[in-house]
Motif scaffolding. Structure first.
Motif, PDB file in Angstrom:
ATOM      1  N   GLU A   1       4.202  30.157  44.404  1.00 11.27           N
ATOM      2  CA  GLU A   1       2.631  30.050  44.395  1.00 11.27           C
ATOM      3  C   GLU A   1       2.252  28.867  45.329  1.00 11.27           C
ATOM      4  O   GLU A   1       1.739  28.961  46.116  1.00 11.27           O
ATOM      5  CB  GLU A   1       2.000  29.926  42.976  1.00 11.27           C
ATOM      6  N   ILE A   2       3.063  27.660  44.984  1.00 12.93           N
ATOM      7  CA  ILE A   2       2.742  26.417  45.754  1.00 12.93           C
ATOM      8  C   ILE A   2       3.034  26.841  47.188  1.00 12.93           C
ATOM      9  O   ILE A   2       2.377  26.327  48.170  1.00 12.93           O
ATOM     10  CB  ILE A   2       3.296  25.449  45.192  1.00 12.93           C
ATOM     11  N   THR A   3       4.278  27.227  47.558  1.00 19.15           N
ATOM     12  CA  THR A   3       4.750  27.622  48.883  1.00 19.15           C
ATOM     13  C   THR A   3       3.800  28.428  49.698  1.00 19.15           C
ATOM     14  O   THR A   3       3.365  28.141  50.753  1.00 19.15           O
ATOM     15  CB  THR A   3       6.226  28.240  48.718  1.00 19.15           C
ATOM     16  N   ASN A   4       3.240  29.521  49.078  1.00 18.91           N
ATOM     17  CA  ASN A   4       2.332  30.558  49.572  1.00 18.91           C
ATOM     18  C   ASN A   4       1.041  29.741  49.980  1.00 18.91           C
ATOM     19  O   ASN A   4       0.305  30.064  50.940  1.00 18.91           O
ATOM     20  CB  ASN A   4       2.310  31.719  48.701  1.00 18.91           C
ATOM     21  N   SER A   5       0.687  28.885  49.007  1.00 18.92           N
ATOM     22  CA  SER A   5      -0.741  28.285  49.164  1.00 18.92           C
ATOM     23  C   SER A   5      -0.722  27.265  50.557  1.00 18.92           C
ATOM     24  O   SER A   5      -1.487  27.242  51.186  1.00 18.92           O
ATOM     25  CB  SER A   5      -0.863  27.258  47.914  1.00 18.92           C
ATOM     26  N   CYS A   6       0.290  26.592  50.544  1.00 19.25           N
ATOM     27  CA  CYS A   6       0.707  25.901  51.886  1.00 19.25           C
ATOM     28  C   CYS A   6       0.698  26.639  52.960  1.00 19.25           C
ATOM     29  O   CYS A   6      -0.031  26.144  54.003  1.00 19.25           O
ATOM     30  CB  CYS A   6       1.808  24.838  51.720  1.00 19.25           C
ATOM     31  N   LEU A   7       1.469  27.762  52.772  1.00 20.36           N
ATOM     32  CA  LEU A   7       1.415  28.759  54.110  1.00 20.36           C
ATOM     33  C   LEU A   7       0.128  29.322  54.398  1.00 20.36           C
ATOM     34  O   LEU A   7      -0.318  29.437  55.522  1.00 20.36           O
ATOM     35  CB  LEU A   7       2.456  29.848  54.016  1.00 20.36           C
ATOM     36  N   ASP A   8      -0.738  29.646  53.446  1.00 22.61           N
ATOM     37  CA  ASP A   8      -2.168  30.265  53.412  1.00 22.61           C
ATOM     38  C   ASP A   8      -2.985  29.225  54.153  1.00 22.61           C
ATOM     39  O   ASP A   8      -3.727  29.563  55.045  1.00 22.61           O
ATOM     40  CB  ASP A   8      -2.808  30.590  52.227  1.00 22.61           C
ATOM     41  N   ASP A   9      -2.840  27.799  53.962  1.00 25.62           N
ATOM     42  CA  ASP A   9      -3.723  26.719  54.528  1.00 25.62           C
ATOM     43  C   ASP A   9      -3.114  26.522  55.938  1.00 25.62           C
ATOM     44  O   ASP A   9      -4.081  26.342  56.924  1.00 25.62           O
ATOM     45  CB  ASP A   9      -3.418  25.457  53.650  1.00 25.62           C
ATOM     46  N   MET A  10      -1.850  26.563  56.345  1.00 29.53           N
ATOM     47  CA  MET A  10      -1.649  26.527  57.545  1.00 29.53           C
ATOM     48  C   MET A  10      -2.077  27.697  58.422  1.00 29.53           C
ATOM     49  O   MET A  10      -2.505  27.444  59.629  1.00 29.53           O
ATOM     50  CB  MET A  10       0.057  26.590  57.651  1.00 29.53           C
ATOM     51  N   GLU A  11      -1.914  28.934  57.990  1.00 32.82           N
ATOM     52  CA  GLU A  11      -2.526  30.115  58.821  1.00 32.82           C
ATOM     53  C   GLU A  11      -3.715  29.743  59.073  1.00 32.82           C
ATOM     54  O   GLU A  11      -4.419  30.020  60.216  1.00 32.82           O
ATOM     55  CB  GLU A  11      -2.193  31.307  57.933  1.00 32.82           C
ATOM     56  N   ALA A  12      -4.589  29.449  58.032  1.00 34.52           N
ATOM     57  CA  ALA A  12      -6.178  29.383  58.082  1.00 34.52           C
ATOM     58  C   ALA A  12      -6.668  28.307  59.263  1.00 34.52           C
ATOM     59  O   ALA A  12      -7.505  28.361  59.871  1.00 34.52           O
ATOM     60  CB  ALA A  12      -6.666  28.932  56.829  1.00 34.52           C
ATOM     61  N   ALA A  13      -5.793  27.158  59.188  1.00 36.64           N
ATOM     62  CA  ALA A  13      -6.074  26.008  60.179  1.00 36.64           C
ATOM     63  C   ALA A  13      -5.631  26.464  61.517  1.00 36.64           C
ATOM     64  O   ALA A  13      -6.059  25.765  62.371  1.00 36.64           O
ATOM     65  CB  ALA A  13      -5.324  24.818  59.583  1.00 36.64           C
ATOM     66  N   GLY A  14      -4.662  27.116  61.409  1.00 36.44           N
ATOM     67  CA  GLY A  14      -3.955  27.376  62.860  1.00 36.44           C
ATOM     68  C   GLY A  14      -2.925  26.097  63.490  1.00 36.44           C
ATOM     69  O   GLY A  14      -3.289  25.053  62.992  1.00 36.44           O
ATOM     70  N   GLY A  15      -2.093  26.692  64.358  1.00 38.69           N
ATOM     71  CA  GLY A  15      -1.440  25.493  64.906  1.00 38.69           C
ATOM     72  C   GLY A  15      -2.112  24.974  65.968  1.00 38.69           C
ATOM     73  O   GLY A  15      -2.960  25.415  66.568  1.00 38.69           O
ATOM     74  N   PRO A  16      -1.530  23.619  66.567  1.00 36.61           N
ATOM     75  CA  PRO A  16      -0.214  23.026  65.779  1.00 36.61           C
ATOM     76  C   PRO A  16      -0.549  22.435  64.790  1.00 36.61           C
ATOM     77  O   PRO A  16      -1.661  22.241  64.479  1.00 36.61           O
ATOM     78  CB  PRO A  16       0.181  22.524  67.141  1.00 36.61           C
ATOM     79  N   ALA A  17       0.828  22.217  63.981  1.00 40.13           N
ATOM     80  CA  ALA A  17       0.555  21.354  62.959  1.00 40.13           C
ATOM     81  C   ALA A  17       1.799  20.622  62.663  1.00 40.13           C
ATOM     82  O   ALA A  17       2.743  20.785  63.340  1.00 40.13           O
ATOM     83  CB  ALA A  17       0.480  22.380  61.510  1.00 40.13           C
TER      84      ALA A  17
END
Length: 397
Positions: free
Chosen positions: A122-138
């Motif tokens: 759950e924690i991992t997927n939440s981080c990935l959701d936030d990354m996708e929503a913000a877009g790259g670069p990160a």
């Protein structure tokens, strides 16, 4: 070779220092001058490293140790005068170490870590959701590698995640080789005071977490609880965070290995072990002091002499890991020393494994176009820290 000193600088981001690798080619043990002038030993061979770490004739007590590098000389007196809370069992010997370890071993079993896996997902997927929503670069460290283990250890211990900012900054100060003694002591004081206050609150309002469980067990006083919490909090996110950051960097520069980790579930478990071996982020120590005369591989280590184990080099010893300078996720890697060896072997290793086994494939599958957003030479390495890794990992996808 008494003119040999630490630290040694890595010339390439994933390889041990050339100087240390060359030493291993000549012999498995070497004389080493510590920062205070004491002449001890450096171990670069795999078998010899295991022998030292498992031998009962060596002590792990900090006050008996000679600082390995000049930047730590000024900490010796301060630490001996002020110390760290009892319960910080990383620098203890039996029977004290045995007592603390026994109380905590049941909290970090394979079975219990397995039960944590859904929450880690759950924690991992939440981080990935936030990354996708913000877009790259990160910055992968800030967006992914640090928050996953930090949130997991906070939940496990019962530390409010919203309080993470200060203790994460203090953790960086504590593992930075260039931090001045006064700043180290101040950081120790802040983390200690925070945890002591948290334990007082948990005495009044216990919850379903590790610290509350230890309080209810009644075997540790407040200072010991503070020391245990201190060690688990700092170690629980610093180590895995750096493995996730540095490991991703290594995979991005080895596309065939990245594809195996991403596409073949049967590779993941062993692949994590290979990354641990190949990267060996504990790149300064562990250190021991002989409590009696000990002979290792024909070398007499006299009582009172310090011994440092060079884990990155030992983990590439060709007598144990043929072609060890190559990253090969299919390599049989049992027995690596990334988590140490003997009675002081990392208590949280099963938690770290669970986090990495989940995080690496999830990242690579969710973001199949993941790549560096800078040249490899521009990635800032943690050569100035006791725990190696990347300060930042700019990526896009």
């Amino acid at each position: 070779m008494s003119d040999l000193t630490l630290p040694m600088t890595r010339q390439r981001p994933f390889d041990p220092p050339d100087e240390a690798a060359e030493l291993r080619q000549r012999a498995s043990m070497h004389r080493l001058t510590y920062a205070d002038g004491h002449v001890g030993w450096l171990v670069t061979g795999y078998a010899e490293a295991r022998a030292v770490l498992a031998h009962p004739g060596f002590s792990n007590l900090a006050e008996k140790m000679h600082p390995p590098i000049p930047s730590r000389l000024d900490l010796v007196e301060e630490r001996s005068r002020r110390g760290v809370p009892r319960g910080f069992f990383l620098r203890t010997d039996p029977p004290e170490h045995t007592r603390y370890r026994k109380l905590l071993t049941g909290q970090f079993t394979v079975r219990r870590m397995k039960a944590l896996e859904p929450r880690i997902h759950e924690i991992t997927n939440s981080c990935l959701d936030d990354m996708e929503a913000a877009g790259g670069p990160a910055d992968l460290v800030e967006a992914f590698a640090l928050p996953i283990p930090s949130l997991v250890i906070c939940e496990l211990l019962g530390v409010p995640y919203e309080d993470r900012g200060q203790f994460q900054e203090d953790s960086k100060l504590l593992v930075n080789l260039e931090t001045k003694a006064d700043d180290v002591i101040a950081a120790l004081g802040r983390v200690t005071a925070y945890l002591h206050g948290l334990i007082q609150r948990k005495r009044k309002e216990p919850a379903d977490d590790l610290l509350s469980g230890l309080i209810e067990g009644g075997e540790l006083d407040d200072e010991e609880l503070t020391g245990v919490g201190f060690l688990l909090l700092v170690a629980g996110h610093e180590t895995t965070a750096n493995m996730l950051g540095l490991g991703t960097y290594a995979l991005l520069t080895n596309p065939d290995q990245l594809a195996a980790m991403r596409d073949d579930p049967s590779v993941v478990d062993n692949g994590v072990e290979e990354l641990l071996r190949y990267l060996s982020i504990i790149h300064l120590g562990p250190f021991r002091v002989a409590t009696e005369d000990v002979e290792i591989a024909g070398n007499l280590i006299k009582e009172g002499e310090m011994v440092g184990v060079h884990v990155p080099v030992a983990n590439r010893d060709p007598s144990r890991f043929p072609d060890g300078d190559r990253l090969d996720l299919a390599r049989p890697t049992g027995g690596h020393l990334a988590f140490g060896h003997g009675i002081h072997q990392c208590l949280g290793q099963q938690l770290a494994r669970a986090e990495m086994r989940i995080a690496y494939p999830a990242l690579l599958r969710r973001l199949p176009g993941l790549r560096l957003a800078v040249t490899p030479e521009e990635v800032p390495m943690r050569s100035d820290m006791t725990i190696y890794g990347v300060h930042r990992l700019p990526v896009t996808w």
